[in-house]
Design an enzyme around this catalytic site. Structure first.
Site, PDB file in Angstrom:
ATOM      1  CE  LYS A 198     -11.791  -2.846 -14.447  1.00  0.00           C
ATOM      2  NZ  LYS A 198     -11.072  -2.651 -15.719  1.00  0.00           N
TER       3      LYS A 198
ATOM      4  CG  ASP B 228     -11.063   0.909 -16.488  1.00  0.00           C
ATOM      5  OD1 ASP B 228     -10.572   2.040 -16.415  1.00  0.00           O
ATOM      6  OD2 ASP B 228     -10.431  -0.134 -16.221  1.00  0.00           O
TER       7      ASP B 228
ATOM      8  CE  LYS C 159      -6.928   2.458 -16.459  1.00  0.00           C
ATOM      9  NZ  LYS C 159      -7.653   1.236 -16.849  1.00  0.00           N
TER      10      LYS C 159
ATOM     11  CG  ASP D   2      -7.487  13.800 -26.911  1.00  0.00           C
ATOM     12  OD1 ASP D   2      -6.936  14.866 -27.247  1.00  0.00           O
ATOM     13  OD2 ASP D   2      -7.657  12.847 -27.694  1.00  0.00           O
TER      14      ASP D   2
ATOM     15  CB  THR E 219      -0.791  -0.300 -10.374  1.00  0.00           C
ATOM     16  OG1 THR E 219      -1.677  -0.806 -11.359  1.00  0.00           O
ATOM     17  CG2 THR E 219      -1.577   0.255  -9.221  1.00  0.00           C
TER      18      THR E 219
ATOM     19  NE  ARG F 252      -6.012 -11.373 -14.018  1.00  0.00           N
ATOM     20  CZ  ARG F 252      -4.784 -10.883 -14.092  1.00  0.00           C
ATOM     21  NH1 ARG F 252      -3.911 -11.430 -14.906  1.00  0.00           N
ATOM     22  NH2 ARG F 252      -4.443  -9.838 -13.364  1.00  0.00           N
TER      23      ARG F 252
END
Ligand code: C5P
Length: 237
Positions: free
Chosen positions: A32, A59, A61, A64, A122, A214
């Site tokens: 990603k 990614d 997002k 508009d 989230t 991570r």
């Protein structure tokens, strides 16, 4: 886009990304690329990842007006990403135009990139959603509503918490993808993620793809950590 766990390449530049991918010695991965790396390196980074044989979830997002998202998606389809995303809150027309842009931008003989939607971030909690977006509902209702809109607009899935995955499957269809971040191996540091699940539980409770950053990228032994994730993800339950 294959269904192996997606590694979030949250690195500041190509050099750091290259150093990390070097551990995997030519293995073909699902990765990603987020805003940080893409804004630094741009489309050539996607070309480079594709040349190495990786599947790429870009990614960014998008959110508009429909026409702008249509044009941007046309370009992203040419850049060769395998999966891209938009915010469902941009509306049904914006999502349809995103899809049209991808269809028109996909080079002949290639597959159209998958298109998924972010429902509620989230980082948004129920109180903030109610007070700031003035949505007077439960957070989960809003998530399901956006998932249904994305499904009706013809999108391929949503980004969601594993805890929402089965309700989304019920509200849409089993083929509608539930792509889940917030994955940790048992007993690992949570970083800033709050409601985490391990890969085998994510699968059991309805995720169709997982995204992990991570615990792999900052591990002292990234290949070992990645293999653990894959093993748990593929475990028969
Ligand atoms: O390092 P970690 O495993 O927490 O990384 C998860 C990745 O998924 C990050 O790139 C993060 O931005 C992304 N993400 C997330 N939660 C979402 C959507 C995306 O953690 N709801």
């Amino acid at each position: 886009m294959n269904r192996t766990p997606i590694i979030a390449l949250d690195f500041p530049d190509k050099k750091k990304t290259e150093d990390f991918l070097g551990f995997f010695q030519g293995k073909k991965l699902s990765v990603k690329v987020g805003m940080e790396l893409y804004y630094k390196e741009g489309a050539p980074l996607i070309d480079w990842l594709k040349e190495q044989g990786h599947d790429v979830f870009l990614d960014l997002k998008l959110h508009d007006i429909p026409n702008t998202v249509y044009s941007a998606m046309k370009i992203l389809a040419q850049a060769g990403a395998d999966m891209v995303n938009v915010h469902a809150s941009g509306g049904t027309e914006m999502m349809r135009e995103a899809l049209r842009g991808l269809e028109e931008g996909t080079p002949a003989g290639k597959n159209r990139p998958l298109l998924i939607a972010v429902t509620q971030l989230t980082s948004t909690d129920e109180e903030q959603m109610q007070n700031e977006q003035l949505i007077d509902r439960k957070l989960k209702e809003s998530v399901l509503h956006y998932a249904r809109l994305a499904h009706r607009a013809g999108l391929d899935g949503v980004v969601c918490s594993a805890h929402e995955a089965s309700a989304i499957e019920e509200a849409t269809s089993p083929q509608f993808l539930r792509v889940t971040p917030g994955i940790r191996l048992s007993g690992q540091m949570l970083h800033d993620q709050k409601r985490v699940v391990n890969p085998s539980r994510a699968r059991r409770i309805g995720s169709s793809m997982i995204v992990i950053g991570r615990p792999v990228t900052q591990s002292e032994d990234p290949v070992w950590a990645y293999n653990q994730v894959v093993e748990e993800w593929e475990m028969e339950t």
